[in-house]
Write a protein that holds these residues in place. Structure first.
Motif, PDB file in Angstrom:
ATOM      1  N   SER A 165      39.964  45.504  46.828  1.00  0.00           N
ATOM      2  CA  SER A 165      39.068  46.153  45.863  1.00  0.00           C
ATOM      3  C   SER A 165      39.441  47.613  45.630  1.00  0.00           C
ATOM      4  CB  SER A 165      37.612  46.047  46.327  1.00  0.00           C
ATOM      5  OG  SER A 165      37.114  44.736  46.130  1.00  0.00           O
ATOM      6  N   THR A 166      40.269  48.182  46.503  1.00  0.00           N
ATOM      7  CA  THR A 166      40.794  49.527  46.288  1.00  0.00           C
ATOM      8  C   THR A 166      41.605  49.585  44.995  1.00  0.00           C
ATOM      9  OG1 THR A 166      40.914  49.958  48.664  1.00  0.00           O
ATOM     10  CG2 THR A 166      42.311  51.310  47.254  1.00  0.00           C
ATOM     11  N   PHE A 167      42.248  48.480  44.666  1.00  0.00           N
ATOM     12  CA  PHE A 167      43.163  48.438  43.520  1.00  0.00           C
ATOM     13  C   PHE A 167      42.552  47.747  42.299  1.00  0.00           C
ATOM     14  CE2 PHE A 167      45.377  48.324  47.572  1.00  0.00           C
ATOM     15  CZ  PHE A 167      46.201  49.427  47.473  1.00  0.00           C
ATOM     16  N   LEU A 168      41.515  46.955  42.512  1.00  0.00           N
ATOM     17  CA  LEU A 168      40.830  46.258  41.419  1.00  0.00           C
ATOM     18  C   LEU A 168      39.332  46.503  41.617  1.00  0.00           C
ATOM     19  CD1 LEU A 168      42.858  42.918  41.537  1.00  0.00           C
ATOM     20  CD2 LEU A 168      43.121  44.760  39.870  1.00  0.00           C
ATOM     21  N   TYR A 169      38.900  47.685  41.216  1.00  0.00           N
ATOM     22  CA  TYR A 169      37.561  48.180  41.553  1.00  0.00           C
ATOM     23  C   TYR A 169      36.548  47.816  40.470  1.00  0.00           C
ATOM     24  CZ  TYR A 169      34.072  51.441  43.388  1.00  0.00           C
ATOM     25  OH  TYR A 169      32.934  51.999  43.916  1.00  0.00           O
ATOM     26  N   ASN A 222      38.271  59.199  46.268  1.00  0.00           N
ATOM     27  CA  ASN A 222      37.075  58.662  46.879  1.00  0.00           C
ATOM     28  C   ASN A 222      36.308  57.812  45.878  1.00  0.00           C
ATOM     29  OD1 ASN A 222      37.827  60.293  48.981  1.00  0.00           O
ATOM     30  ND2 ASN A 222      36.122  61.726  48.798  1.00  0.00           N
ATOM     31  N   THR A 223      35.679  56.766  46.361  1.00  0.00           N
ATOM     32  CA  THR A 223      34.891  55.926  45.448  1.00  0.00           C
ATOM     33  C   THR A 223      33.661  56.656  44.953  1.00  0.00           C
ATOM     34  OG1 THR A 223      33.830  54.932  47.384  1.00  0.00           O
ATOM     35  CG2 THR A 223      35.663  53.743  46.419  1.00  0.00           C
ATOM     36  N   LYS A 224      33.145  57.580  45.746  1.00  0.00           N
ATOM     37  CA  LYS A 224      32.020  58.414  45.331  1.00  0.00           C
ATOM     38  C   LYS A 224      32.552  59.818  45.077  1.00  0.00           C
ATOM     39  CE  LYS A 224      29.057  55.098  45.893  1.00  0.00           C
ATOM     40  NZ  LYS A 224      28.431  54.428  44.721  1.00  0.00           N
ATOM     41  N   VAL A 225      32.798  60.127  43.816  1.00  0.00           N
ATOM     42  CA  VAL A 225      33.436  61.391  43.449  1.00  0.00           C
ATOM     43  C   VAL A 225      32.580  62.565  43.917  1.00  0.00           C
ATOM     44  CG1 VAL A 225      34.275  62.794  41.546  1.00  0.00           C
ATOM     45  CG2 VAL A 225      34.538  60.308  41.476  1.00  0.00           C
ATOM     46  N   GLY A 226      33.240  63.512  44.588  1.00  0.00           N
ATOM     47  CA  GLY A 226      32.544  64.713  45.030  1.00  0.00           C
ATOM     48  C   GLY A 226      31.821  64.569  46.351  1.00  0.00           C
ATOM     49  N   GLU A 227      31.783  63.383  46.931  1.00  0.00           N
ATOM     50  CA  GLU A 227      31.099  63.163  48.189  1.00  0.00           C
ATOM     51  C   GLU A 227      32.104  63.003  49.328  1.00  0.00           C
ATOM     52  OE1 GLU A 227      28.295  60.007  48.156  1.00  0.00           O
ATOM     53  OE2 GLU A 227      27.435  60.558  46.218  1.00  0.00           O
ATOM     54  N   SER A 228      31.758  63.517  50.483  1.00  0.00           N
ATOM     55  CA  SER A 228      32.600  63.337  51.664  1.00  0.00           C
ATOM     56  C   SER A 228      32.470  61.903  52.163  1.00  0.00           C
ATOM     57  CB  SER A 228      32.184  64.306  52.763  1.00  0.00           C
ATOM     58  OG  SER A 228      32.904  64.047  53.949  1.00  0.00           O
ATOM     59  N   LEU A 229      33.578  61.310  52.569  1.00  0.00           N
ATOM     60  CA  LEU A 229      33.550  59.942  53.056  1.00  0.00           C
ATOM     61  C   LEU A 229      33.062  59.854  54.496  1.00  0.00           C
ATOM     62  CD1 LEU A 229      36.968  58.680  51.679  1.00  0.00           C
ATOM     63  CD2 LEU A 229      34.724  58.504  50.631  1.00  0.00           C
ATOM     64  N   TYR A 230      33.183  60.952  55.239  1.00  0.00           N
ATOM     65  CA  TYR A 230      32.835  60.935  56.665  1.00  0.00           C
ATOM     66  C   TYR A 230      32.012  62.174  57.009  1.00  0.00           C
ATOM     67  CZ  TYR A 230      36.767  57.703  56.472  1.00  0.00           C
ATOM     68  OH  TYR A 230      37.600  56.678  56.124  1.00  0.00           O
ATOM     69  N   LYS A 231      31.136  62.028  57.993  1.00  0.00           N
ATOM     70  CA  LYS A 231      30.298  63.138  58.430  1.00  0.00           C
ATOM     71  C   LYS A 231      31.111  64.172  59.202  1.00  0.00           C
ATOM     72  CE  LYS A 231      26.006  60.464  58.611  1.00  0.00           C
ATOM     73  NZ  LYS A 231      24.884  59.978  59.461  1.00  0.00           N
ATOM     74  N   THR A 232      32.071  63.688  60.002  1.00  0.00           N
ATOM     75  CA  THR A 232      32.912  64.590  60.792  1.00  0.00           C
ATOM     76  C   THR A 232      34.347  64.110  60.774  1.00  0.00           C
ATOM     77  OG1 THR A 232      32.696  63.369  62.882  1.00  0.00           O
ATOM     78  CG2 THR A 232      30.955  64.981  62.355  1.00  0.00           C
ATOM     79  N   ASN A 291      30.667  42.257  35.753  1.00  0.00           N
ATOM     80  CA  ASN A 291      30.594  43.544  36.434  1.00  0.00           C
ATOM     81  C   ASN A 291      31.402  44.604  35.701  1.00  0.00           C
ATOM     82  OD1 ASN A 291      29.213  41.965  38.226  1.00  0.00           O
ATOM     83  ND2 ASN A 291      30.528  42.400  39.994  1.00  0.00           N
ATOM     84  N   ASP A 292      31.093  45.860  35.962  1.00  0.00           N
ATOM     85  CA  ASP A 292      31.772  46.965  35.283  1.00  0.00           C
ATOM     86  C   ASP A 292      33.178  47.175  35.848  1.00  0.00           C
ATOM     87  OD1 ASP A 292      31.835  49.307  33.520  1.00  0.00           O
ATOM     88  OD2 ASP A 292      31.881  50.443  35.382  1.00  0.00           O
ATOM     89  N   TYR A 293      34.160  47.216  34.969  1.00  0.00           N
ATOM     90  CA  TYR A 293      35.557  47.463  35.323  1.00  0.00           C
ATOM     91  C   TYR A 293      36.019  48.589  34.405  1.00  0.00           C
ATOM     92  CZ  TYR A 293      40.556  46.381  36.222  1.00  0.00           C
ATOM     93  OH  TYR A 293      41.891  46.438  36.573  1.00  0.00           O
ATOM     94  N   ASP A 294      36.157  49.819  34.956  1.00  0.00           N
ATOM     95  CA  ASP A 294      36.367  50.972  34.085  1.00  0.00           C
ATOM     96  C   ASP A 294      37.834  51.245  33.781  1.00  0.00           C
ATOM     97  OD1 ASP A 294      37.468  52.390  36.245  1.00  0.00           O
ATOM     98  OD2 ASP A 294      35.542  53.251  36.813  1.00  0.00           O
ATOM     99  N   ASN A 295      38.061  52.265  32.936  1.00  0.00           N
ATOM    100  CA  ASN A 295      39.415  52.571  32.485  1.00  0.00           C
ATOM    101  C   ASN A 295      40.226  53.341  33.519  1.00  0.00           C
ATOM    102  OD1 ASN A 295      37.960  55.027  32.179  1.00  0.00           O
ATOM    103  ND2 ASN A 295      39.413  55.724  30.631  1.00  0.00           N
ATOM    104  N   LEU A 296      39.606  53.671  34.664  1.00  0.00           N
ATOM    105  CA  LEU A 296      40.360  54.344  35.719  1.00  0.00           C
ATOM    106  C   LEU A 296      41.248  53.377  36.495  1.00  0.00           C
ATOM    107  CD1 LEU A 296      37.657  56.758  37.185  1.00  0.00           C
ATOM    108  CD2 LEU A 296      39.496  57.301  35.575  1.00  0.00           C
ATOM    109  N   ASN A 297      40.877  52.105  36.521  1.00  0.00           N
ATOM    110  CA  ASN A 297      41.712  51.109  37.195  1.00  0.00           C
ATOM    111  C   ASN A 297      43.108  51.102  36.590  1.00  0.00           C
ATOM    112  OD1 ASN A 297      40.178  49.492  39.257  1.00  0.00           O
ATOM    113  ND2 ASN A 297      38.760  49.253  37.542  1.00  0.00           N
ATOM    114  N   TRP A 298      44.123  50.949  37.448  1.00  0.00           N
ATOM    115  CA  TRP A 298      45.498  50.999  36.948  1.00  0.00           C
ATOM    116  C   TRP A 298      45.786  49.839  35.998  1.00  0.00           C
ATOM    117  CZ3 TRP A 298      49.477  47.552  36.922  1.00  0.00           C
ATOM    118  CH2 TRP A 298      49.357  46.434  37.736  1.00  0.00           C
ATOM    119  N   LEU A 299      45.190  48.684  36.262  1.00  0.00           N
ATOM    120  CA  LEU A 299      45.510  47.492  35.491  1.00  0.00           C
ATOM    121  C   LEU A 299      44.537  47.343  34.324  1.00  0.00           C
ATOM    122  CD1 LEU A 299      46.600  44.074  36.905  1.00  0.00           C
ATOM    123  CD2 LEU A 299      44.938  44.168  35.053  1.00  0.00           C
ATOM    124  N   GLN A 300      45.070  47.440  33.129  1.00  0.00           N
ATOM    125  CA  GLN A 300      44.308  47.228  31.899  1.00  0.00           C
ATOM    126  C   GLN A 300      45.079  46.227  31.041  1.00  0.00           C
ATOM    127  OE1 GLN A 300      41.330  48.914  31.397  1.00  0.00           O
ATOM    128  NE2 GLN A 300      41.605  50.044  33.330  1.00  0.00           N
TER     129      GLN A 300
END
Length: 323
Positions: A165-169, A222-232, A291-300
């Motif tokens: 899903s990293t590549f086909l989000y 990051n899947t959540k833009v602007g958010e840290s993935l980890y607390k520490t 489901n939503d498949y946006d234009n950021l995905n490499w495969l169009q």
């Protein structure tokens, strides 16, 4: 007495569905008949033999997640609706020349075999595949990113731990891989391995997107833009260690003709082919069309900046793309 004929696939059982839900990966042995395997294997060899080196981009397929080195040239980005070939990084010498015959140098062929090749179209849209997709809960299953993957003897490189899903989000996540063994898969020739249950415990925290800033290539964000993935930093180090610890992974050693279902969030990988035997496989992915498949995905499909999701419907079997 002659050997008993293997019992072919007759549909997913409740027990198999539960195993897939619990582990995130399911191997279905004897899914393909011997005749089907032979046809697909010979077709793979034909495609390899017909590669024209004189008119080829000679693109290497890089599996690392280094944003500077991951594959992403125009040849790759425009391959979504075509049949293109990509070389193993170890197939070249320091001068950039192939050190082995082309048939033993290619890492993969993709990414639209399911539409443009008659033999791979047949298996991709087979009634058995349609039935599996329904039992997995798909309402509008769409096929994309079909590939022949070649683990060539001695140079077939390793593929690090990753989640498809990293590549086909999609939002919500929906990707499932259908992976067909065209040759026996063993530890020695680089069989798949996966981390059982990791689709429930390791969220998809990043995705590969087209790099609009550079106007070419791809990068990981990051899947959540602007958010840290980890607390520490410790959390991040522990996560990376668990994702790559061999003790957590289960080998999928299977005979040719097997089908492996791979959840888009399950961690899986494969090691280098250290043997003299190749490991050929055919794979494609299915996502939920609702489901939503946006234009950021490499495969169009077709390839474009704005985004286009003209993906083949598993139900109707429509063909898309160009040679």
């Amino acid at each position: 007495m002659p050997a008993a004929t293997p019992k072919l696939f007759e549909g997913l059982t409740d027990e198999q569905l539960k195993e897939f839900e619990d582990e995130g990966c399911l191997a279905l042995k004897n899914f393909l008949s011997e005749e089907e395997v032979n046809v697909l294997l010979q077709e793979a060899k034909r495609l390899l033999s017909e590669i024209d080196l004189d008119n080829h981009a000679m693109t290497k397929f890089v599996t690392t997640e280094d944003s500077e080195n991951h594959v992403g040239d125009e040849y790759f980005l425009n391959s979504s609706d075509k049949i293109c070939s990509f070389f193993d990084t170890d197939a070249f010498n320091d001068e950039g020349k192939l050190i082995k015959p082309k048939e033993k140098s290619v890492n993969k062929i993709g990414h639209n075999l399911h539409s443009l090749n008659d033999e791979y179209y047949k298996i991709s849209f087979d009634e058995r595949i349609q039935d599996i997709s329904k039992k997995l809960g798909f309402k509008d299953p769409r096929i994309l990113q079909s590939m022949l993957i070649f683990k060539q003897p001695e140079i077939g490189g390793s593929v690090p731990s990753h989640q498809d899903s990293t590549f086909l989000y999609t939002e919500p996540l929906s990707a499932i891989g259908f992976w067909f063994a065209l040759e026996d898969c063993t530890k020695e020739n680089g069989c798949l391995s996966y981390y059982p249950g990791s689709h429930k415990t390791f969220p998809v925290t990043k995705r590969m997107i087209k790099d609009f800033d550079k106007k070419s290539g791809t990068k990981f964000v990051n899947t959540k833009v602007g958010e840290s993935l980890y607390k520490t930093n410790v959390d991040e180090l522990n996560d990376a260690k668990a994702r790559n610890d061999d003790k957590n992974f289960k080998l999928v050693e299977i005979p040719r003709g097997s089908l492996v279902l791979i959840h888009g969030s399950v961690l899986h990988k494969s090691e280098r082919n250290s043997s003299q035997k190749s490991r050929y496989a055919y794979t494609f992915h299915v996502i939920e069309g609702e489901n939503d498949y946006d234009n950021l995905n490499w495969l169009q499909v077709p390839p474009c900046r704005e985004g286009s999701t003209n993906f083949s419907s598993l139900i109707t079997g429509n063909k898309v793309g160009i040679y």
